[in-house]
Design a protein around this motif. Sequence first.
Motif, mmCIF file in Angstrom:
data_model
loop_
_atom_site.group_PDB
_atom_site.id
_atom_site.type_symbol
_atom_site.label_atom_id
_atom_site.label_comp_id
_atom_site.label_asym_id
_atom_site.label_seq_id
_atom_site.Cartn_x
_atom_site.Cartn_y
_atom_site.Cartn_z
ATOM 1 N N TRP A 1 -26.469 -50.948 19.367
ATOM 2 C CA TRP A 1 -25.686 -50.425 18.245
ATOM 3 C C TRP A 1 -25.216 -49.022 18.591
ATOM 4 O O TRP A 1 -26.015 -48.164 18.944
ATOM 5 C CB TRP A 1 -26.530 -50.404 16.968
ATOM 6 C CG TRP A 1 -27.040 -51.750 16.566
ATOM 7 C CD1 TRP A 1 -28.208 -52.331 16.955
ATOM 8 C CD2 TRP A 1 -26.384 -52.699 15.716
ATOM 9 N NE1 TRP A 1 -28.334 -53.580 16.400
ATOM 10 C CE2 TRP A 1 -27.235 -53.835 15.636
ATOM 11 C CE3 TRP A 1 -25.169 -52.704 15.006
ATOM 12 C CZ2 TRP A 1 -26.898 -54.965 14.876
ATOM 13 C CZ3 TRP A 1 -24.847 -53.820 14.248
ATOM 14 C CH2 TRP A 1 -25.697 -54.934 14.192
ATOM 15 N N HIS B 1 -27.381 -52.736 8.579
ATOM 16 C CA HIS B 1 -27.024 -51.660 7.653
ATOM 17 C C HIS B 1 -28.151 -51.342 6.668
ATOM 18 O O HIS B 1 -28.314 -50.209 6.231
ATOM 19 C CB HIS B 1 -25.762 -52.058 6.872
ATOM 20 C CG HIS B 1 -25.209 -50.959 6.024
ATOM 21 N ND1 HIS B 1 -24.576 -49.867 6.563
ATOM 22 C CD2 HIS B 1 -25.217 -50.776 4.673
ATOM 23 C CE1 HIS B 1 -24.212 -49.059 5.582
ATOM 24 N NE2 HIS B 1 -24.587 -49.576 4.425
ATOM 25 N N LEU B 2 -28.948 -52.363 6.353
ATOM 26 C CA LEU B 2 -30.024 -52.182 5.374
ATOM 27 C C LEU B 2 -31.223 -51.446 5.964
ATOM 28 O O LEU B 2 -32.096 -50.981 5.230
ATOM 29 C CB LEU B 2 -30.475 -53.551 4.844
ATOM 30 C CG LEU B 2 -29.408 -54.307 4.048
ATOM 31 C CD1 LEU B 2 -29.899 -55.701 3.697
ATOM 32 C CD2 LEU B 2 -29.036 -53.537 2.780
ATOM 33 N N SER C 1 -27.602 -59.360 11.769
ATOM 34 C CA SER C 1 -26.157 -59.210 11.543
ATOM 35 C C SER C 1 -25.880 -57.740 11.252
ATOM 36 O O SER C 1 -26.798 -56.955 11.014
ATOM 37 C CB SER C 1 -25.726 -60.060 10.337
ATOM 38 O OG SER C 1 -26.305 -59.536 9.161
ATOM 39 N N SER C 2 -24.607 -57.404 11.243
ATOM 40 C CA SER C 2 -24.235 -56.018 10.948
ATOM 41 C C SER C 2 -24.695 -55.612 9.545
ATOM 42 O O SER C 2 -25.140 -54.488 9.319
ATOM 43 C CB SER C 2 -22.722 -55.858 11.083
ATOM 44 O OG SER C 2 -22.370 -54.498 11.046
ATOM 45 N N GLU C 3 -24.623 -56.569 8.605
ATOM 46 C CA GLU C 3 -25.060 -56.275 7.236
ATOM 47 C C GLU C 3 -26.564 -56.020 7.174
ATOM 48 O O GLU C 3 -27.028 -55.103 6.496
ATOM 49 C CB GLU C 3 -24.698 -57.450 6.300
ATOM 50 C CG GLU C 3 -23.206 -57.617 6.039
ATOM 51 C CD GLU C 3 -22.447 -58.170 7.246
ATOM 52 O OE1 GLU C 3 -23.086 -58.821 8.110
ATOM 53 O OE2 GLU C 3 -21.224 -57.931 7.334
ATOM 54 N N GLU C 4 -27.286 -56.855 7.896
ATOM 55 C CA GLU C 4 -28.747 -56.671 7.904
ATOM 56 C C GLU C 4 -29.136 -55.365 8.580
ATOM 57 O O GLU C 4 -30.064 -54.677 8.169
ATOM 58 C CB GLU C 4 -29.420 -57.859 8.608
ATOM 59 C CG GLU C 4 -29.333 -59.138 7.801
ATOM 60 C CD GLU C 4 -29.640 -60.377 8.610
ATOM 61 O OE1 GLU C 4 -30.168 -61.331 8.025
ATOM 62 O OE2 GLU C 4 -29.366 -60.388 9.831
ATOM 63 N N ASP D 1 -21.446 -43.250 11.594
ATOM 64 C CA ASP D 1 -20.739 -44.532 11.628
ATOM 65 C C ASP D 1 -21.396 -45.371 12.698
ATOM 66 O O ASP D 1 -21.941 -44.842 13.659
ATOM 67 C CB ASP D 1 -19.273 -44.326 12.002
ATOM 68 C CG ASP D 1 -18.531 -43.529 10.925
ATOM 69 O OD1 ASP D 1 -18.846 -43.729 9.734
ATOM 70 O OD2 ASP D 1 -17.682 -42.703 11.300
ATOM 71 N N SER E 1 -21.198 -49.208 15.089
ATOM 72 C CA SER E 1 -20.530 -50.446 15.486
ATOM 73 C C SER E 1 -21.437 -51.183 16.469
ATOM 74 O O SER E 1 -22.330 -50.582 17.060
ATOM 75 C CB SER E 1 -19.181 -50.135 16.147
ATOM 76 O OG SER E 1 -19.385 -49.361 17.312
#
Length: 349
Positions: A311, A273-274, A268-271, A288, A290
């Motif tokens: 990404w 991000h980590l 996911s986008s959250e994962e 940035d 997306s």
Amino acid sequence: MDFKNKLTNWYSDNKRSLPWRNTKNPYYIWLSEIILQQTQVKQGLPYYEDFIKQYPTVFDLANASEEEVLKLWQGLGYYSRARNLHTTAKHVAFELDGRFPNNYKDLLKLKGVGDYTASAVASIAFNEVAAVVDGNVYRVLSRYYGIITPINSTDGIKEFKKLASNLIDKEQPATFNQAIMEFGATQCKPKNPNCTICPLNESCMALQKNMIEFLPVKLKKTKVKTRFFNFLVCIDNNKNTLLEKRTSKGIWQNLYQFPLIESNKSLSSEEFHLLNIKDSVLDNLNFDYSLYNIEDIVHKLSHQHLYTKFWIIETKELPKKSIAIKEIKKYPVPVLISSFIDAFNFNDL
DNA sequence: AAGTCGGGGCT
DNA sequence: AGCCCAGACTT
């Protein structure tokens, strides 16, 4: 009339006109056979035209860079064929003074040349009595003689090679070999062959026993591995991006791609991000990001399914090793990457 | 002997 | 989506 004569008669009436059939030059014969390994004429033909235009002689191919050769090969798959092609061209040009080995035994020593290709070049270019056994030959012989030995078993490989060697026309091996392969490709097709017009239909064992659709017999299927790819499509204010070369063994060796992070599941986008991409890829730059494709793009290889996310990473200025986006099409890349580049409009940025 | 290596086409 | 096609090389 026997099998051999019916076959060669059929060939003289039905053969396709193909560029490598108008020459005895071993360079052209060899090139066509490497391109046609695991590849149908329809897909390989334009690549053959490009190669002979770009590299009219083995010296031209030998003097090219591997990257140029891979770029010309892009999209054809099984890229070790292109790397071996280049290796063998250099060997023939620089060690053998441009003269190809002129017999089966010596051809077999060339990188990328196995039993099939050595037989094909020896017979077609040098008229040696060497029987070819490709996928078409397996199909024709297993059907005509009703042979149920699996074609990819050790026994089957030996049995079909022996049978083909007994059948081959000793007077015209080049014609016989091309005839049986062409017959398999266009008449004795894998699916729904039109047996009513087949010149061998009166004596075909598989047809008599209604076994056409079950022959040839092949062992097992490979299990498919699932992998999850995250490509980092980096873009900075100067219209630069990052590409990396796949140097390790495995798929797509020596081709280029966007920096890749493989994960054990679809992120996911959250994962995402980590992930620590800031340090590992981006030289500590702020960025940035997306997601280009919400649904994973599934790219299927014969033994791997690649679930892929692209990404989009936007930053002010990429590290020095970046390349101009407008140069991107000079690099050899897998179809998965090439398709993305075509679909993604870099000009909109 | 079994596994690896692409991509396209058909259903 | 699932299934089929087609050689050389490595392990």
